[in-house]
Design a protein around this motif. Structure first.
Motif, PDB file in Angstrom:
ATOM      1  N   ARG A  56       0.814  -1.221   0.000  1.00 52.50           N
ATOM      2  CA  ARG A  56       0.000   0.000   0.000  1.00 52.50           C
ATOM      3  C   ARG A  56       0.843   1.264   0.000  1.00 52.50           C
ATOM      4  NH1 ARG A  56      -5.441  -0.595   3.625  1.00 52.50           N
ATOM      5  NH2 ARG A  56      -6.153  -2.606   2.830  1.00 52.50           N
ATOM      6  N   ARG A  93       0.218   4.177  -5.856  1.00 49.46           N
ATOM      7  CA  ARG A  93      -0.938   3.861  -5.010  1.00 49.46           C
ATOM      8  C   ARG A  93      -1.861   5.067  -4.784  1.00 49.46           C
ATOM      9  NH1 ARG A  93      -1.994  -1.453  -4.844  1.00 49.46           N
ATOM     10  NH2 ARG A  93      -3.134  -1.146  -2.903  1.00 49.46           N
ATOM     11  N   GLU A 102      -5.346   6.608  -5.145  1.00 47.54           N
ATOM     12  CA  GLU A 102      -6.645   5.947  -5.155  1.00 47.54           C
ATOM     13  C   GLU A 102      -7.628   6.733  -6.010  1.00 47.54           C
ATOM     14  OE1 GLU A 102      -7.945   5.222  -1.182  1.00 47.54           O
ATOM     15  OE2 GLU A 102      -6.121   4.144  -0.628  1.00 47.54           O
TER      16      GLU A 102
END
Length: 350
Positions: free
Chosen positions: A184, A208, A210
């Protein structure tokens, strides 16, 4: 007869010579292919060395092997409706216990005992269900920790304590937790993914970022991405600096030495705009313990950060504040000889 014998010997000799030449040619081709592959790999690593830590990439690879093994050996069991239902029933109480975590040590310890006992009870029944629960608990815990810490920074201490306690009681949990953290948060490696000719969208996916809109595929803002990633680093800093606070506490299975390795890795890769915020997030929690454990080495690294890293860090609107905060943080340390540390505010109020 002798003539025929000599002819046959000559033919055999010629066949052997031909076979030997074919073998040598084959070996040359294989060696050339191997050499080409090695050169390509060397070039790839040299390219990545400016955007990623080589030692961090190797560590990341080991953690990803853990998750790949999980996908191949445990996750397929969830295709069985009965098994999936059983795991779901066990997962729900654990998620509820996690949501009940508060920024109080006694509450953290109570929830740790409840979750530990629940997971170990499942292990007695099914090894597959045990690993699935560990993986799911690590994912749920990290998601919640990121959300809480991005709003309340000092909450990192309590999530760090919980991770230390459960990781000590169940070593496999710590493995899943770190694997999920490295997945993550690419800055744990660190890997910035910005030197491989990728499109901007692909770079953001690997970093990463989002989606705030799954249908439109709109990425979150840079500020939001930074804030989430800072939260992961604060959690990591709180974990590695954690030491036993009570006589009954275990030793930290992922202590300050791992924080030192991370700081060394990030200092060995040219800084990006996000770097000052990552380093500041780490040092304001783990800087003082790091200095206590590695006084001479840490001092040199702090000087390197202040004198070499910060001046060449690319400036942006999003990193103006962390850049100034890190500079002021280190300047105060060099002036006073004392490194400040984010207080555990919840305990101070008590």
């Amino acid at each position: 007869m002798e003539k025929e014998k000599a002819q046959k010997e000559a033919e055999v000799k010629a066949q052997k010579a031909k076979a030997q030449k074919e073998l040598e040619d084959k070996q040359k081709v294989e060696n050339a292919a191997k050499e080409k592959k090695e050169l390509e790999e060397k070039a790839r690593l040299q390219e990545q060395s400016t955007s990623a830590s080589i030692s961090g990439l190797k560590l990341h690879e080991e953690y990803m092997k853990k998750l790949e093994y999980y996908k191949q050996h445990y996750k397929p069991k969830l295709q069985d409706p009965k098994f999936r239902s059983t795991v779901f029933k066990e997962r729900m109480p654990i998620k509820r216990f996690l949501k009940q975590l508060q920024f109080k040590r006694e509450v953290v310890d109570q929830r740790f005992v409840a979750i530990r006992d629940r997971i170990l009870a499942v292990k007695q029944q099914s090894e597959e269900a045990y690993h699935i629960l560990l993986n799911c608990t690590a994912k749920d815990f990290l998601k919640q920790a990121r959300s809480e810490i991005s709003s309340i920074s000092w909450g990192a201490y309590f999530y760090g304590r919980f991770a230390m306690m459960l990781g000590s009681a169940i070593p496999e949990f710590m493995e899943y937790l770190l694997a999920r953290l490295y997945k993550r948060c690419p800055y744990m490696i660190p890997n910035y993914y910005d030197e491989s000719g990728l499109s901007l969208d692909e770079v953001k996916k690997r970093q990463r970022y989002e989606f705030v809109d799954d249908e439109k595929k709109d990425f979150q803002t840079v500020d939001m991405h930074y804030n989430y990633q800072y939260a992961y680093i604060m959690f990591f800093a709180a974990l590695v600096q954690m030491t036993p606070q009570l006589p009954s506490d275990p030793q930290n299975p992922h202590g300050i030495q791992y924080g030192w390795l991370w700081l060394a890795r990030i200092c060995n890769v040219p800084p990006r705009p996000i770097t000052p915020g990552l380093v500041y997030s780490f040092l304001q929690i783990a800087g003082r313990p790091l200095l206590q454990s590695y006084p001479r080495q840490a001092l040199k690294v702090f000087q390197l950060i202040r004198n070499d890293m910060l001046p060449v860090t690319p400036k942006s609107r999003e990193n103006a504040s962390p850049l100034n905060e890190l500079a002021r943080f280190l300047d105060d340390f060099f002036r006073t000889g004392e490194m400040s540390k984010m207080p555990e505010k919840a305990e101070a109020k008590a």
